[in-house]
Design a protein around this motif. Structure first.
Motif, PDB file in Angstrom:
ATOM      1  N   LEU A   8       1.161  -1.488   0.374  1.00  0.00           N
ATOM      2  CA  LEU A   8      -0.389  -0.097   0.122  1.00  0.00           C
ATOM      3  C   LEU A   8       0.874   1.506  -0.034  1.00  0.00           C
ATOM      4  O   LEU A   8       1.731   1.707   1.190  1.00  0.00           O
ATOM      5  N   VAL A   9       0.812   2.257  -1.353  1.00  0.00           N
ATOM      6  CA  VAL A   9       2.227   2.659  -1.709  1.00  0.00           C
ATOM      7  C   VAL A   9       1.268   3.821  -1.778  1.00  0.00           C
ATOM      8  O   VAL A   9       0.700   4.530  -2.442  1.00  0.00           O
ATOM      9  N   GLY A  10       2.554   5.477  -1.287  1.00  0.00           N
ATOM     10  CA  GLY A  10       1.856   6.515  -1.442  1.00  0.00           C
ATOM     11  C   GLY A  10       2.891   6.540  -2.508  1.00  0.00           C
ATOM     12  O   GLY A  10       3.945   6.486  -2.442  1.00  0.00           O
ATOM     13  N   ALA A  11       1.972   7.383  -3.661  1.00  0.00           N
ATOM     14  CA  ALA A  11       3.036   8.213  -4.678  1.00  0.00           C
ATOM     15  C   ALA A  11       3.353   9.539  -4.464  1.00  0.00           C
ATOM     16  O   ALA A  11       4.066   9.890  -5.366  1.00  0.00           O
ATOM     17  N   GLY A  12       2.997  10.047  -3.688  1.00  0.00           N
ATOM     18  CA  GLY A  12       3.126  11.289  -3.316  1.00  0.00           C
ATOM     19  C   GLY A  12       1.968  12.628  -4.097  1.00  0.00           C
ATOM     20  O   GLY A  12       1.006  11.587  -4.616  1.00  0.00           O
ATOM     21  N   PRO A  13       2.885  13.675  -3.706  1.00  0.00           N
ATOM     22  CA  PRO A  13       1.442  14.516  -4.773  1.00  0.00           C
ATOM     23  C   PRO A  13       1.677  14.497  -6.319  1.00  0.00           C
ATOM     24  O   PRO A  13       0.610  15.328  -6.135  1.00  0.00           O
ATOM     25  N   GLY A  14       2.188  14.555  -7.068  1.00  0.00           N
ATOM     26  CA  GLY A  14       1.919  15.151  -8.612  1.00  0.00           C
ATOM     27  C   GLY A  14       3.850  14.414  -8.737  1.00  0.00           C
ATOM     28  O   GLY A  14       3.348  14.067  -9.851  1.00  0.00           O
ATOM     29  N   ASP A  15       4.683  14.976  -8.417  1.00  0.00           N
ATOM     30  CA  ASP A  15       6.173  14.991  -8.954  1.00  0.00           C
ATOM     31  C   ASP A  15       6.023  14.222  -8.982  1.00  0.00           C
ATOM     32  O   ASP A  15       6.793  13.388  -7.822  1.00  0.00           O
ATOM     33  N   ILE A  16       7.068  13.351  -9.553  1.00  0.00           N
ATOM     34  CA  ILE A  16       7.422  12.132  -9.782  1.00  0.00           C
ATOM     35  C   ILE A  16       8.249  11.396  -9.340  1.00  0.00           C
ATOM     36  O   ILE A  16       8.631  10.859  -8.326  1.00  0.00           O
ATOM     37  N   GLY A  17       8.906  12.211  -8.909  1.00  0.00           N
ATOM     38  CA  GLY A  17      10.658  12.812  -8.384  1.00  0.00           C
ATOM     39  C   GLY A  17      10.227  12.812  -7.100  1.00  0.00           C
ATOM     40  O   GLY A  17      11.161  12.092  -6.086  1.00  0.00           O
ATOM     41  N   LEU A  18       9.016  12.872  -6.464  1.00  0.00           N
ATOM     42  CA  LEU A  18       8.963  12.540  -4.409  1.00  0.00           C
ATOM     43  C   LEU A  18       8.402  11.183  -3.903  1.00  0.00           C
ATOM     44  O   LEU A  18       8.310  11.255  -2.878  1.00  0.00           O
ATOM     45  N   ILE A  19       8.395  10.443  -5.154  1.00  0.00           N
ATOM     46  CA  ILE A  19       7.844   9.196  -4.374  1.00  0.00           C
ATOM     47  C   ILE A  19       8.703   8.284  -3.710  1.00  0.00           C
ATOM     48  O   ILE A  19       9.932   9.113  -3.910  1.00  0.00           O
ATOM     49  N   THR A  20       8.740   7.804  -2.758  1.00  0.00           N
ATOM     50  CA  THR A  20      10.293   7.489  -2.423  1.00  0.00           C
ATOM     51  C   THR A  20      11.119   5.874  -3.123  1.00  0.00           C
ATOM     52  O   THR A  20      10.609   5.533  -3.433  1.00  0.00           O
ATOM     53  N   VAL A  21      11.655   5.457  -2.649  1.00  0.00           N
ATOM     54  CA  VAL A  21      13.084   5.022  -3.140  1.00  0.00           C
ATOM     55  C   VAL A  21      12.033   3.436  -3.221  1.00  0.00           C
ATOM     56  O   VAL A  21      11.892   3.103  -3.919  1.00  0.00           O
TER      57      VAL A  21
END
Length: 489
Positions: A8-21
């Protein structure tokens, strides 16, 4: 029966660079991805081939899938032995109903992990130049949902505690209930002059920010027709925005760009445009189908005087074939050429000197190398230089599973620019658009059009696409300069 595992993964707010490793690693292993509307669809590019995508998007007035059905699918796919990713915008634990989904998995004895993400209530303000805490302006911060399970959807909150005890408040999806929010904060003691900042599509290149006060913001939203998805930030800390706003000052901020994708992976051009603040939609998405190589051609490589590579991928595929067939690269005596600068650069990365096809001399024996569709699109140009033979490295097909994803991306953006990086990209995009009703060639002509090189300009003219601006040089820096100058004018 072998069971799989759910992430169950948080994708971050939009900028794909903000997803966790860790979140990205889960996507790269996934066999099934259930994704939300606010999870950037570009993250699906990192999934393995043949991964199953299930859209679970929700709007206030309609749900593609009800929460109960999402829970059932999570259980069903995980119990079937799949690696399942539930991709949720922002952080799954912040108004993401991850608790309900994890409970369903736990109830069925299934393995799962919860992977946090950057929540939009913190990220969107930062991209608007507003930290949510500051020693001088705000030492307390609250995250609040603007909707709840009540009949009218208006949150029943400790309004007095929020108004008097919290310096900065981030309301999620608060536009619809903005009047309710302002009225309650005012009636419980928050000064009418308190700044309110709305940030729509935070961290995307289409981010839009609207400023006001508790007294004026409702009218401003009505005048601007401002809508969700948006974060509503209430607090004096907004005064920092004037000093440290950074994202919206990027040279290509506001550019909504369609970029024809001729290769299998995200292009360096797309990355460069995004780094300058643009939103980029690459289309179409391709999948590669391997074929048996033509061993007759391979047996006479030393006979060719010129070899032309139609794409960067054709370079990689060709040299991989040489390895698999145990053919020594030194058997190649030909001069090497690329149909685009990217192809030339890919050969240079292999330690091989190459030049663009504009410098190809007439005569001699020519070998054209590439995927089946690249050869088809470029072979006519090579005829001008003499007789040639072809070597197909693979069959490249449009991955039609991405067509509905492309449509959703277009629905959420407002394209204003299209960039053609090569002559091959022109027919590729036009042909791919025939597979979707989201964008027509006539609509394409209404956008600002940029292109690299004379061959690309000629290809546009051949398809009756007029008014394109040709960059001074067929390079990324030259394009970025042209775009930035146009944005400033």
């Amino acid at each position: 029966m072998t069971t799989g595992k759910a992430y169950l993964v948080g994708a971050g707010p939009g900028d794909i660079g903000l997803i966790t490793v860790k979140g990205l690693e889960a996507i790269q292993r996934a066999e099934v991805i259930l994704y939300d509307r606010l999870a950037n669809p570009k993250l699906l590019d990192f999934a393995p081939p043949n991964c199953e995508f299930i859209y679970c998007g929700k709007l206030p007035d309609r749900h593609t899938l009800r929460q109960e059905k999402i829970n059932e699918l999570l259980v069903e796919k995980t119990a079937a032995g799949k690696i399942v990713v539930r991709l949720k915008g922002g952080d799954p634990g912040v108004f993401g109903r991850v608790g309900e989904e994890a409970e369903a998995l736990a109830k069925n004895g299934l393995s799962f992990e919860l992977i946090p993400g950057i929540t939009s209530g913190i990220a969107a303000p930062l991209y608007a130049g507003i930290p949510v805490t500051h020693r001088e302006y705000g030492e307390s911060f609250a995250i609040v949902t603007a909707h709840d399970k009540s009949k009218d959807g208006k949150s029943t909150l400790n309004w007095e505690g929020l108004a008097k005890g919290i310096d900065t408040i981030a309301f999620y999806m608060g536009v619809g209930n903005l009047s309710h929010i302002c009225t309650n904060l005012l009636s419980h003691g928050k000064p009418s002059s308190t700044p309110v900042t709305l940030i729509q599509w935070g961290t995307f290149g289409r981010q839009k920010t609207l400023e006001g006060t508790l007294e004026t913001i409702v009218q401003r939203v009505e005048e601007e027709k401002f809508t969700n998805p948006a974060i509503t930030l209430v607090g004096n800390i907004a005064s920092l925005r004037e000093k440290i706003s950074w994202f919206e000052k990027k040279p290509l901020f506001g550019r909504q760009i369609l970029l024809p994708r001729t290769g299998l992976n995200t292009s360096n051009l797309a990355k460069a445009l995004e780094e300058q603040g643009a939103d980029v939609i690459e289309f179409p998405k391709w999948k590669r189908v391997k074929i048996t190589p033509d061993r007759l051609i391979l047996s006479k490589l030393s006979m060719y005087s010129s070899i032309i590579f139609t794409s960067p991928e054709s370079v990689e595929e060709f040299f991989q074939i040489l390895i698999e067939e145990k053919i020594d690269i030194r058997s190649i005596q030909a001069d090497l050429y690329g149909m685009s600068q990217k192809s030339v650069n890919q050969l240079l990365n292999k330690g091989l000197l190459a030049e663009p096809t504009e410098k190809l001399r007439k005569g001699g024996t020519i070998l054209l190398i590439g995927s089946s569709n690249n050869i088809e699109e470029t072979s006519q140009n090579v005829l001008n230089f003499g007789n040639f033979e072809t070597f197909t490295t693979s069959i490249k097909e449009v991955d039609e599973t991405y067509l509905p994803i492309f449509k959703r991306m277009l629905d959420d953006s407002k394209l204003n620019t299209v960039i053609f990086p090569s002559s091959a990209s022109v027919p590729i995009l036009i042909k791919a658009l025939e597979k979707t009703d989201s964008l027509t060639t006539d609509m394409l002509k209404e956008l600002e059009i940029y292109c690299f090189g004379n061959q690309t300009m000629n290809a546009l003219l051949a398809h009756e696409i007029l008014g394109a601006e040709q960059t001074k040089e067929a390079t990324i820096p030259s394009l970025l300069l042209s775009l930035a100058k146009k944005s400033d004018s």
